[in-house]
Each structure stands twice: as structure tokens, then as C-alpha cells.
Write a protein that holds these residues in place. Structure first.
Motif, mmCIF file in Angstrom:
data_model
loop_
_atom_site.group_PDB
_atom_site.id
_atom_site.type_symbol
_atom_site.label_atom_id
_atom_site.label_comp_id
_atom_site.label_asym_id
_atom_site.label_seq_id
_atom_site.Cartn_x
_atom_site.Cartn_y
_atom_site.Cartn_z
ATOM 1 N N PHE A 107 -18.803 18.135 -18.824
ATOM 2 C CA PHE A 107 -19.382 18.125 -17.474
ATOM 3 C C PHE A 107 -18.374 17.777 -16.386
ATOM 4 N N GLU A 144 -18.939 3.511 -9.266
ATOM 5 C CA GLU A 144 -18.472 4.893 -9.380
ATOM 6 C C GLU A 144 -17.606 5.290 -8.188
ATOM 7 N N GLY A 183 -28.555 12.796 -18.438
ATOM 8 C CA GLY A 183 -27.634 12.041 -17.591
ATOM 9 C C GLY A 183 -26.941 10.955 -18.402
ATOM 10 N N VAL A 184 -25.744 10.562 -17.979
ATOM 11 C CA VAL A 184 -24.994 9.571 -18.771
ATOM 12 C C VAL A 184 -25.584 8.156 -18.659
ATOM 13 N N TYR A 230 -17.155 4.995 -18.693
ATOM 14 C CA TYR A 230 -16.150 5.448 -17.724
ATOM 15 C C TYR A 230 -16.547 5.064 -16.295
ATOM 16 N N ILE A 231 -17.832 4.747 -16.101
ATOM 17 C CA ILE A 231 -18.259 4.077 -14.864
ATOM 18 C C ILE A 231 -18.491 2.623 -15.291
ATOM 19 N N ASN A 235 -13.820 12.985 -10.076
ATOM 20 C CA ASN A 235 -14.710 13.722 -9.177
ATOM 21 C C ASN A 235 -14.041 13.956 -7.822
ATOM 22 N N ASN A 267 -19.978 18.708 -12.829
ATOM 23 C CA ASN A 267 -19.738 17.854 -11.661
ATOM 24 C C ASN A 267 -19.265 18.631 -10.435
ATOM 25 N N CYS A 308 -26.612 9.956 -7.832
ATOM 26 C CA CYS A 308 -26.479 9.616 -9.257
ATOM 27 C C CYS A 308 -26.939 8.179 -9.536
ATOM 28 N N TYR A 310 -25.262 19.466 -20.963
ATOM 29 C CA TYR A 310 -23.796 19.474 -21.082
ATOM 30 C C TYR A 310 -23.343 20.617 -21.982
ATOM 31 N N LYS A 329 -28.891 16.071 -10.454
ATOM 32 C CA LYS A 329 -28.281 17.362 -10.079
ATOM 33 C C LYS A 329 -29.312 18.490 -10.057
ATOM 34 N N GLN A 379 -28.179 9.421 -12.711
ATOM 35 C CA GLN A 379 -26.923 10.147 -12.962
ATOM 36 C C GLN A 379 -27.138 11.653 -12.839
ATOM 37 N N ALA A 380 -26.664 12.403 -13.841
ATOM 38 C CA ALA A 380 -26.660 13.864 -13.666
ATOM 39 C C ALA A 380 -28.051 14.479 -13.616
ATOM 40 N N TYR A 435 -23.078 12.071 -3.279
ATOM 41 C CA TYR A 435 -23.174 12.450 -4.698
ATOM 42 C C TYR A 435 -23.278 11.195 -5.580
HETATM 43 N N1 GLU Z 1 -22.150 10.248 -11.758
HETATM 44 C C1 GLU Z 1 -21.703 10.859 -12.986
HETATM 45 C C2 GLU Z 1 -20.390 11.563 -12.773
HETATM 46 O O1 GLU Z 1 -20.225 12.264 -11.836
HETATM 47 C C3 GLU Z 1 -22.755 11.802 -13.471
HETATM 48 C C4 GLU Z 1 -22.383 12.347 -14.796
HETATM 49 C C5 GLU Z 1 -23.501 12.669 -15.694
HETATM 50 O O2 GLU Z 1 -24.507 11.975 -15.778
HETATM 51 O O3 GLU Z 1 -23.326 13.668 -16.376
HETATM 52 O O4 GLU Z 1 -19.492 11.452 -13.552
#
Ligand code: GLU
Length: 343
Positions: A112, A174, A274-275, A43-44, A181, A130, A209, A257, A83, A79-80, A205
Motif C-alpha cells: 500500500f 504519523e 486498515g493498519v 511504523y506509526i 507518504n 497511499n 486516517c 492491500y 480511503k 487508517q486506510a 490525510y
Molecule cells: N495512515 C496510514 C498510512 O498512510 C494508512 C495505511 C493503512 O492503513 O493502510 O501509512
């Protein structure tokens, strides 16, 4: 040259000495490398280019020993995983009460990226979804965007012992496609959870990531938390000691998640996924673990990574709530090895 670099140049030539743990990690790697279930995140768009064969495992003990196999020094985006660590920085910036008034601490059981707010308390449910993570990033202090980003990068450096780059292709990818987001950020603006410098916050953000890390870095970050917030190699403090348990707790309750509850039961090791395919984990007082394999399940967790943690937890009795003695004593397995036990 930093203490960390010195140590690595000193130990990188020591490859012949084996330890039982290193041998065990090799077997684990061979056991799960053939597993090709799952898909890389797409999705990215830039993440869809990841090589599904990559697979690395690293373990760092709180006394500074490193054990690693496979693609443990291959770079990928945090990625996540970022966070959890940015949450720690926000706690340092504002304190626990203020941060909790802005972002809750309850798991959602939802994906997420769900467009979801705790409307009763008027805040995102937790800092790992997110919405919560964007609200937390919004709170990172700094006079201007560059200073805020630098503070996040400096924090990563304290955890890993070396400086980090950002993947520009992943960041731009992204930024160009992260409309969900953006929608979540506007929703939070509407109810006053985030300030109106939304594009700046979203950029920050997306940049956090896109910070490049390795499985070894993730193990070092986990080991730093496991060591009360002090990097076990450089001895630098990465986070105020009083917030270490906040970060580890939120990893356990919300880090994997909408698999976090099952993970807590089956694996029982606080972790953040993380994704990009990474998972970092903390065994308090003992070790940090990092895995990297970009093939994900439908919740966004690395499939090979989950397998590795299930085995490690079972074989060494690492489940946080394990009240029985395990056959294998981890301390015995890490003895007699060089500081860097890379294969
Ligand atoms: N940058 C990703 C997003 O916001 C992080 C998601 C993830 O790794 O869970 O969709």
C-alpha cells in the motif's frame, strides 16, 4: 439525542434474547480469540501501543439489526478504511470522469505504501494505495483546512449515525514520521497530480486516517453502503446513490492491500482494511460487517479479521459470485432477535 442514540438507549437493556446469528458470532469469537499470530503496526509509533488481545466483531443488517460480540465498541483509528469513504466524497465533489482522470482503478499487486505511479497515464494506480488516497484527499473541496476536515467528519457521521473524534496522538505520530507518504506526495507534485498545498493535504490525510471508529461503526458503514448509501438506522443518506457501486467495486478490487485478488477468490466480499486492525465489509443488499483486531499479517491485514470473514463467507454463502445455495440461510438466522443483539 439523535435517533441512533435513542435506539441504543432503548435497546441496550435487551440482552437476554439470543438469536442464532449472535450465538454463531460468539462461537467465531471464541474460536479465533486464542490466535496470537501477527504483529501490531509499528511504523506509526503510536499504533505500536495497541493491545493485541482486543477482538471485536459486528454485523448490521440493512433492516437495522445489530449483532456484536467482544470488543465491538472499542475505539481505534480507521487508517486506510477512511480511503474508501473519502473516495466516495471526492466522487460527489467532482464526478466519476474527473476523479478517474486523476486516480486510476487498477490494482498494483504492490504494498500500500509503494512509491509507485502509473507513468503511462500519469496518475496513481488506484484510490486505495497511499499515493492514490493522498491525491483523492487533495481533491476534497472546502474553503480552508477546517472546512475540508469537517466535511470528512460529517460524512463519517452520516454513515455511522454519530459524531467522531480524531486521535491526536496517532495524528501527530504519523505527521512526525510519515516521510514515505510525504515523499509520495512530492513525487505527485512533481508530475502535477496534486496541488502545492502539500502539507495541508498531508495533514488532512493523516487526520482522516486518525478518525476513531469501532467495529460496530465499521459494520454500520458497510451496512449503509449495502443499503444503497442510506444508514439503516437513521435513514440518512450518506453518499449519493450513483456512487455507491464505485466505492464497493474499488473495495473488492483493491481494498485488502496486495491480498485483494486472493481475498476476492477466497472470501468474495467487498472490504477495506486498515493498519489500525479494522476491516469493514459490504454484502450488497444484505449487511455490513466490521471487525477489529490489531494483530496484522505482513501485508497489513488483521489476521483474526481475515479468519472471521473466511468463515462467514463459507458458512452463509456470502461470496459475491456464489452460484450455489448454501445450507445456512442468513435471513432465517437473523430473525427473532432484538434490534441490538449485543451480548
Ligand atoms: N495512515 C496510514 C498510512 O498512510 C494508512 C495505511 C493503512 O492503513 O493502510 O501509512
Amino acid at each position: 439525542m439523535s435517533h441512533f442514540d435513542n435506539l441504543h438507549s432503548l435497546t441496550s437493556s435487551i440482552t437476554a434474547v439470543t438469536s442464532p446469528l449472535r450465538q454463531y458470532l460468539h462461537e467465531l469469537h471464541s474460536k479465533y480469540h486464542p490466535l496470537t499470530d501477527g504483529v501490531v503496526a509499528n511504523y506509526i509509533p503510536e499504533l505500536a501501543l495497541a493491545d493485541p488481545a482486543l477482538f471485536g466483531i459486528a454485523v448490521v443488517t440493512t433492516d437495522g439489526q445489530i449483532f456484536e460480540v467482544g470488543d465491538s465498541t472499542t475505539l481505534f483509528t480507521s487508517q486506510a478504511i477512511s480511503k474508501a469513504f473519502v473516495y466516495g466524497l471526492a466522487l460527489e465533489d467532482h464526478g466519476r470522469d474527473y476523479i478517474t482522470s486523476k486516480v486510476g482503478l487498477e490494482a498494483t499487486g504492490e504494498a500500500f505504501n509503494a512509491i509507485l505511479l502509473d507513468e503511462k497515464n500519469n496518475r496513481p494506480y488506484n484510490p486505495m494505495v497511499n499515493g492514490g488516497a493522498i491525491a483523492i484527499t487533495n481533491l476534497i473541496k472546502g474553503q480552508h483546512p477546517t472546512e475540508r476536515l469537517k466535511r470528512i467528519l460529517d460524512m463519517f457521521k452520516r454513515y455511522t449515525g454519530h459524531s467522531h473524534d480524531i486521535s491526536m496522538p496517532v495524528f501527530l505520530s504519523e505527521k512526525a514520521t510519515g516521510h514515505r507518504n510525504r515523499a509520495m506526495a512530492f513525487l505527485m507534485l512533481n508530475v502535477g497530480i496534486v496541488s502545492d498545498n502539500l502539507e495541508e493535504t498531508l495533514d488532512l490525510y493523516f487526520q482522516q486516517c486518525s478518525i476513531l471508529v469501532t467495529a460496530r461503526d465499521l459494520a454500520m458503514m458497510g451496512a449503509t453502503l449495502a443499503n444503497g448509501g442510506v444508514n439503516p438506522i437513521t435513514q440518512e443518506r450518506a453518499i449519493d446513490a450513483q456512487y455507491v457501486q464505485d466505492v464497493i467495486s474499488v473495495m473488492l478490487t483493491c481494498g485488502m492491500y496486495n491480498y485483494s485478488g486472493e481475498w476476492a477468490c477466497r472470501v468474495g466480499i467487498p472490504a477495506k482494511s486498515g493498519v489500525g486492525g479494522g476491516i469493514t465489509a459490504v454484502v450488497p443488499g444484505q449487511l455490513g460487517i466490521g471487525t477489529f483486531s490489531p494483530l496484522l499479517d505482513d501485508k497489513g491485514n488483521s489476521i483474526r479479521g481475515i479468519k472471521v470473514y473466511q468463515d462467514l463467507s463459507k458458512d452463509f454463502g456470502l461470496h459475491l459470485f456464489n452460484a450455489t445455495r448454501c445450507d445456512r440461510d442468513l435471513n432465517a438466522w437473523t430473525k427473532g432477535s432484538p434490534v441490538d443483539a449485543r451480548s
